[in-house]
Design a protein around this motif. Sequence first.
Motif, short mmCIF file in Angstrom:
data_model
loop_
_atom_site.label_atom_id
_atom_site.label_comp_id
_atom_site.label_asym_id
_atom_site.label_seq_id
_atom_site.Cartn_x
_atom_site.Cartn_y
_atom_site.Cartn_z
N MET A 1 -1.81 -88.12 -99.98
CA MET A 1 -2.82 -87.29 -100.27
C MET A 1 -2.86 -86.32 -99.43
O MET A 1 -1.87 -86.05 -98.56
CB MET A 1 -3.64 -88.23 -99.60
N ASP A 2 -2.64 -85.49 -99.55
CA ASP A 2 -2.18 -84.06 -98.69
C ASP A 2 -4.21 -83.96 -98.39
O ASP A 2 -4.87 -84.67 -98.46
CB ASP A 2 -3.19 -82.85 -99.47
N SER A 3 -3.69 -82.80 -96.98
CA SER A 3 -5.35 -83.02 -95.94
C SER A 3 -4.81 -81.37 -96.12
O SER A 3 -3.79 -80.50 -95.67
CB SER A 3 -4.48 -83.67 -94.94
N ILE A 4 -6.20 -80.79 -95.42
CA ILE A 4 -5.93 -79.11 -94.69
C ILE A 4 -6.91 -79.72 -93.64
O ILE A 4 -7.42 -80.54 -93.21
CB ILE A 4 -7.55 -78.67 -95.38
N LEU A 5 -6.37 -78.35 -92.67
CA LEU A 5 -7.10 -78.27 -90.96
C LEU A 5 -8.08 -77.94 -91.17
O LEU A 5 -7.86 -76.43 -91.22
CB LEU A 5 -5.53 -78.62 -90.69
N ILE A 6 -9.17 -77.80 -90.56
CA ILE A 6 -10.06 -76.55 -90.21
C ILE A 6 -10.47 -76.74 -88.80
O ILE A 6 -10.33 -76.87 -88.03
CB ILE A 6 -11.03 -77.10 -90.98
N HIS A 7 -10.84 -75.34 -88.49
CA HIS A 7 -10.83 -75.50 -86.96
C HIS A 7 -12.27 -74.16 -86.67
O HIS A 7 -12.78 -74.57 -85.49
CB HIS A 7 -10.25 -73.56 -86.59
N THR A 8 -13.33 -75.33 -87.54
CA THR A 8 -14.18 -74.86 -87.71
C THR A 8 -15.04 -76.66 -87.89
O THR A 8 -14.45 -77.56 -87.99
CB THR A 8 -15.10 -73.69 -88.87
N ASP A 9 -16.71 -76.23 -87.13
CA ASP A 9 -16.99 -77.82 -87.75
C ASP A 9 -17.17 -78.03 -89.25
O ASP A 9 -17.48 -79.56 -88.97
CB ASP A 9 -18.85 -77.32 -86.75
N PHE A 10 -16.87 -77.03 -89.81
CA PHE A 10 -17.36 -77.62 -91.02
C PHE A 10 -16.83 -76.40 -92.33
O PHE A 10 -16.59 -75.71 -91.80
CB PHE A 10 -18.76 -78.46 -91.80
N ILE A 11 -16.60 -77.33 -93.09
CA ILE A 11 -16.29 -75.94 -94.45
C ILE A 11 -17.04 -76.65 -95.90
O ILE A 11 -17.06 -78.08 -96.18
CB ILE A 11 -14.53 -76.20 -94.79
N LYS A 12 -17.07 -75.80 -96.27
CA LYS A 12 -17.86 -75.73 -97.84
C LYS A 12 -17.39 -76.17 -98.52
O LYS A 12 -16.06 -76.15 -98.74
CB LYS A 12 -19.46 -74.52 -97.76
N LEU A 13 -17.70 -77.18 -99.59
CA LEU A 13 -17.05 -77.55 -100.66
C LEU A 13 -16.59 -76.17 -101.38
O LEU A 13 -14.86 -76.92 -101.55
CB LEU A 13 -18.51 -78.39 -101.14
N ASP A 14 -16.98 -75.51 -102.16
CA ASP A 14 -16.73 -74.34 -102.99
C ASP A 14 -15.32 -74.01 -102.30
O ASP A 14 -14.36 -73.66 -102.63
CB ASP A 14 -17.65 -73.36 -103.51
N ALA A 15 -14.99 -73.71 -101.01
CA ALA A 15 -14.42 -72.77 -99.84
C ALA A 15 -13.80 -73.59 -99.82
O ALA A 15 -12.39 -73.98 -100.09
CB ALA A 15 -14.82 -71.85 -98.85
N MET A 16 -13.49 -75.52 -99.53
CA MET A 16 -12.74 -76.00 -99.29
C MET A 16 -11.46 -75.62 -100.59
O MET A 16 -10.26 -76.18 -100.74
CB MET A 16 -13.14 -77.76 -98.99
N LEU A 17 -12.33 -76.13 -101.87
CA LEU A 17 -11.75 -76.04 -103.10
C LEU A 17 -10.53 -74.98 -103.35
O LEU A 17 -9.41 -74.66 -103.71
CB LEU A 17 -12.57 -76.41 -104.08
N LYS A 18 -10.86 -74.14 -102.61
CA LYS A 18 -9.78 -73.11 -103.04
C LYS A 18 -8.95 -72.51 -101.85
O LYS A 18 -7.94 -72.22 -102.80
CB LYS A 18 -10.76 -71.47 -102.76
N PHE A 19 -9.45 -73.09 -100.71
CA PHE A 19 -8.29 -72.88 -99.34
C PHE A 19 -7.18 -74.34 -99.92
O PHE A 19 -5.89 -73.91 -99.68
CB PHE A 19 -9.60 -73.42 -98.26
N ALA A 20 -7.61 -75.83 -100.22
CA ALA A 20 -6.80 -76.62 -100.31
C ALA A 20 -6.27 -76.49 -101.58
O ALA A 20 -4.78 -76.77 -102.54
CB ALA A 20 -7.67 -77.57 -101.27
N GLY A 21 -6.13 -74.74 -102.49
CA GLY A 21 -5.23 -74.96 -103.78
C GLY A 21 -5.95 -75.69 -105.22
O GLY A 21 -5.09 -75.98 -105.83
N LEU A 22 -7.06 -75.99 -105.08
CA LEU A 22 -7.17 -77.30 -106.24
C LEU A 22 -8.06 -75.71 -107.61
O LEU A 22 -7.79 -76.31 -108.43
CB LEU A 22 -8.37 -78.10 -105.83
N VAL A 23 -8.43 -74.82 -106.49
CA VAL A 23 -9.04 -74.05 -108.05
C VAL A 23 -8.38 -72.72 -107.18
O VAL A 23 -7.86 -72.03 -106.45
CB VAL A 23 -9.97 -74.43 -107.58
N GLU A 24 -7.79 -71.78 -108.48
CA GLU A 24 -8.23 -70.31 -108.33
C GLU A 24 -9.22 -69.30 -107.29
O GLU A 24 -8.69 -68.39 -107.10
CB GLU A 24 -7.40 -69.57 -109.38
#
Length: 71
Positions: free
Chosen positions: A1-24
């Motif tokens: 399983m991959d993971s991403i590290l956030i430095h804020t309280d939360f990340i929104k789902l659509d932004a997370m998909l882009k940040f993780a490289g799951l979508v373009e």
Amino acid sequence: MDSILIHTDFIKLDAMLKFAGLVETGGEAKLLIQQGQVQVNGEVCTMRGKKLRGGDTVTLAGRTVAVRQAQ
């Protein structure tokens, strides 16, 4: 399983998909979320603004990414 590290309280789902490289693009994220193709913590989620915090997992097309909170 991959993971991403956030430095804020939360990340929104659509932004997370882009940040993780799951979508373009944000448009692609929006479409896949609306179609019910994205799971958050094992449950289908159709809210693109869903707030994800450390410990949450997101699955798309068989790929799961965990959200980790920076300390």
